[in-house]
Motif scaffolding. Structure first.
Motif, PDB file in Angstrom:
ATOM      1  N   ASN A 140     -27.018  51.143  26.302  1.00 15.20           N
ATOM      2  CA  ASN A 140     -26.205  51.705  25.223  1.00 15.20           C
ATOM      3  C   ASN A 140     -24.972  52.433  25.759  1.00 15.20           C
ATOM      4  O   ASN A 140     -24.127  52.874  24.988  1.00 15.20           O
ATOM      5  CB  ASN A 140     -27.067  52.678  24.399  1.00 15.20           C
ATOM      6  CG  ASN A 140     -26.411  53.121  23.114  1.00 15.20           C
ATOM      7  OD1 ASN A 140     -26.102  52.292  22.260  1.00 15.20           O
ATOM      8  ND2 ASN A 140     -26.175  54.421  22.973  1.00 15.20           N
ATOM      9  N   GLY A 141     -24.910  52.568  27.095  1.00 16.90           N
ATOM     10  CA  GLY A 141     -23.772  53.243  27.711  1.00 16.90           C
ATOM     11  C   GLY A 141     -24.005  54.707  28.014  1.00 16.90           C
ATOM     12  O   GLY A 141     -23.079  55.428  28.410  1.00 16.90           O
ATOM     13  N   GLU A 151     -23.577  57.927  22.207  1.00 17.07           N
ATOM     14  CA  GLU A 151     -23.294  57.510  23.585  1.00 17.07           C
ATOM     15  C   GLU A 151     -22.987  58.679  24.514  1.00 17.07           C
ATOM     16  O   GLU A 151     -23.032  58.537  25.737  1.00 17.07           O
ATOM     17  CB  GLU A 151     -22.144  56.509  23.612  1.00 17.07           C
ATOM     18  CG  GLU A 151     -20.818  57.061  23.128  1.00 17.07           C
ATOM     19  CD  GLU A 151     -19.708  56.022  23.179  1.00 17.07           C
ATOM     20  OE1 GLU A 151     -18.535  56.420  23.079  1.00 17.07           O
ATOM     21  OE2 GLU A 151     -20.026  54.828  23.323  1.00 17.07           O
ATOM     22  N   ARG A 152     -22.705  59.866  23.960  1.00 15.08           N
ATOM     23  CA  ARG A 152     -22.425  61.029  24.809  1.00 15.08           C
ATOM     24  C   ARG A 152     -23.711  61.700  25.313  1.00 15.08           C
ATOM     25  O   ARG A 152     -23.672  62.548  26.200  1.00 15.08           O
ATOM     26  CB  ARG A 152     -21.618  62.063  24.022  1.00 15.08           C
ATOM     27  CG  ARG A 152     -22.403  62.663  22.878  1.00 15.08           C
ATOM     28  CD  ARG A 152     -21.680  63.705  22.071  1.00 15.08           C
ATOM     29  NE  ARG A 152     -22.454  64.084  20.895  1.00 15.08           N
ATOM     30  CZ  ARG A 152     -23.509  64.895  20.922  1.00 15.08           C
ATOM     31  NH1 ARG A 152     -23.904  65.424  22.067  1.00 15.08           N
ATOM     32  NH2 ARG A 152     -24.171  65.168  19.812  1.00 15.08           N
ATOM     33  N   VAL A 208     -42.072  52.349  24.867  1.00 16.36           N
ATOM     34  CA  VAL A 208     -40.961  53.262  24.570  1.00 16.36           C
ATOM     35  C   VAL A 208     -41.430  54.191  23.463  1.00 16.36           C
ATOM     36  O   VAL A 208     -41.911  53.735  22.420  1.00 16.36           O
ATOM     37  CB  VAL A 208     -39.699  52.498  24.121  1.00 16.36           C
ATOM     38  CG1 VAL A 208     -38.605  53.476  23.735  1.00 16.36           C
ATOM     39  CG2 VAL A 208     -39.219  51.580  25.231  1.00 16.36           C
ATOM     40  N   VAL A 209     -41.308  55.490  23.687  1.00 12.90           N
ATOM     41  CA  VAL A 209     -41.893  56.451  22.754  1.00 12.90           C
ATOM     42  C   VAL A 209     -41.182  56.466  21.402  1.00 12.90           C
ATOM     43  O   VAL A 209     -41.816  56.644  20.358  1.00 12.90           O
ATOM     44  CB  VAL A 209     -41.928  57.864  23.381  1.00 12.90           C
ATOM     45  CG1 VAL A 209     -40.540  58.395  23.646  1.00 12.90           C
ATOM     46  CG2 VAL A 209     -42.730  58.832  22.523  1.00 12.90           C
ATOM     47  N   ILE A 210     -39.864  56.259  21.393  1.00  7.09           N
ATOM     48  CA  ILE A 210     -39.109  56.160  20.133  1.00  7.09           C
ATOM     49  C   ILE A 210     -38.006  55.121  20.303  1.00  7.09           C
ATOM     50  O   ILE A 210     -37.579  54.821  21.418  1.00  7.09           O
ATOM     51  CB  ILE A 210     -38.464  57.504  19.701  1.00  7.09           C
ATOM     52  CG1 ILE A 210     -37.492  57.999  20.782  1.00  7.09           C
ATOM     53  CG2 ILE A 210     -39.516  58.539  19.349  1.00  7.09           C
ATOM     54  CD1 ILE A 210     -36.669  59.203  20.338  1.00  7.09           C
ATOM     55  N   ALA A 211     -37.537  54.593  19.169  1.00  5.18           N
ATOM     56  CA  ALA A 211     -36.393  53.684  19.193  1.00  5.18           C
ATOM     57  C   ALA A 211     -35.110  54.502  19.373  1.00  5.18           C
ATOM     58  O   ALA A 211     -35.021  55.646  18.935  1.00  5.18           O
ATOM     59  CB  ALA A 211     -36.335  52.889  17.894  1.00  5.18           C
ATOM     60  N   LEU A 212     -34.120  53.902  20.026  1.00  5.16           N
ATOM     61  CA  LEU A 212     -32.874  54.608  20.322  1.00  5.16           C
ATOM     62  C   LEU A 212     -31.702  54.092  19.487  1.00  5.16           C
ATOM     63  O   LEU A 212     -30.543  54.199  19.891  1.00  5.16           O
ATOM     64  CB  LEU A 212     -32.555  54.478  21.815  1.00  5.16           C
ATOM     65  CG  LEU A 212     -33.614  55.073  22.772  1.00  5.16           C
ATOM     66  CD1 LEU A 212     -33.212  54.839  24.220  1.00  5.16           C
ATOM     67  CD2 LEU A 212     -33.792  56.559  22.495  1.00  5.16           C
TER      68      LEU A 212
END
Length: 268
Positions: free
Chosen positions: A225-226, A202-203, A193-197
């Motif tokens: 995460n929706g 959520e939008r 995964v290139v970056i953490a989320l």
């Protein structure tokens, strides 16, 4: 006519399946193969292509910029991008084009109709990122943001964008309407995964230009995460369709291309 896709690795590519479905639907007696060319063998590209008597070929990771010195001519847009994903061979002359950006944005507009007003973050600063950013820059009003692991990667960028490190991008994820991963992270079923989320709103629409697997680890995290997610299938189909138009001047059967790829992705 004979065509191919070159890259490394290339075993995962469904380009041959997609293009052959189009040839069959149109009643064309063409061929399309996948050629794995490691970077250390790229100096032999002219001989490799000539030995197969190709009329054109696609280029994927990691050769979209490496191909440039071998071209005899280059389309204006591809020249501005400094990256090529399609080569047409006419009387031995190699002419380079870039259909990635067009292909991706055509699809993105179908899932995000208000694209013109979106704040967009692109992850990665390679050839695919350049192609997408160039087309988005003609559509989107807010300034684009592009993040990369090293800032030196932007040295050959002429397009005016907000340039970020990956760490800066992670800290400001909540500010973006659309996040697009253009890096190879997650390809071939790896869990990168290139970056953490962690700071994701959520939008936000989260996209990955990878189409196999259909849900990369990056997209799976966003989905958990929706968030709405969007993979690279439409980009893959659309860029392939544009390549076919470039090579032949004929309109492709994009529905046949898409349905065949979907069946293969579903394991049929």
């Amino acid at each position: 006519m004979k065509f191919a896709v070159i890259g490394h690795p290339i075993a995962h590519s469904l380009s041959p399946v997609m293009h052959e479905a189009n040839f069959s639907a149109l009643g064309r007696d063409d061929t399309y193969e996948a050629l794995d060319i490691p970077p250390e063998q790229f100096d032999d590209i002219k001989d490799i292509i000539a030995s197969r008597q190709l009329d054109g070929f696609n280029i994927t990771i990691p050769h979209k910029e490496r191909i440039l010195p071998y071209l005899d001519d280059i389309d204006a847009q591809a020249r501005d991008l400094g990256a090529v994903n399609t080569v047409k061979i006419v009387d031995g002359q190699w002419i380079g084009y870039n259909t990635d950006g067009i292909g991706y944005v055509q699809g993105l507009q179908t899932v995000y109709p208000d694209l013109a007003n979106a704040y967009i973050l692109i992850l990665g600063a390679g050839g695919a990122s350049k192609g997408i950013a160039n087309v988005l820059d003609q559509v989107v009003k807010p300034k684009l943001s592009v993040a990369n692991r090293t800032m030196k990667r932007f040295d050959n960028w002429d397009l005016e964008v907000n340039k970020l490190t990956l760490q800066q991008a992670e800290a400001h994820l909540g500010e973006f309407d659309i996040i697009i991963n253009t890096t190879p992270a997650g390809m071939s079923n790896n869990r990168d995964v290139v970056i953490a989320l962690n700071h994701l709103d959520e939008r936000t629409l989260v996209s990955d230009i990878i189409y196999t697997p259909s849900k990369t680890a990056f997209l799976l995290q966003a989905e958990a995460n929706g968030n709405e997610i969007y993979n690279g299938l439409d980009m893959f189909i659309n860029q392939g369709a544009e390549s076919f138009r470039t090579w032949t001047g004929q309109e492709p059967d994009t529905e046949a291309m898409k349905q065949t790829v979907i069946k293969h992705l579903e394991g049929e």
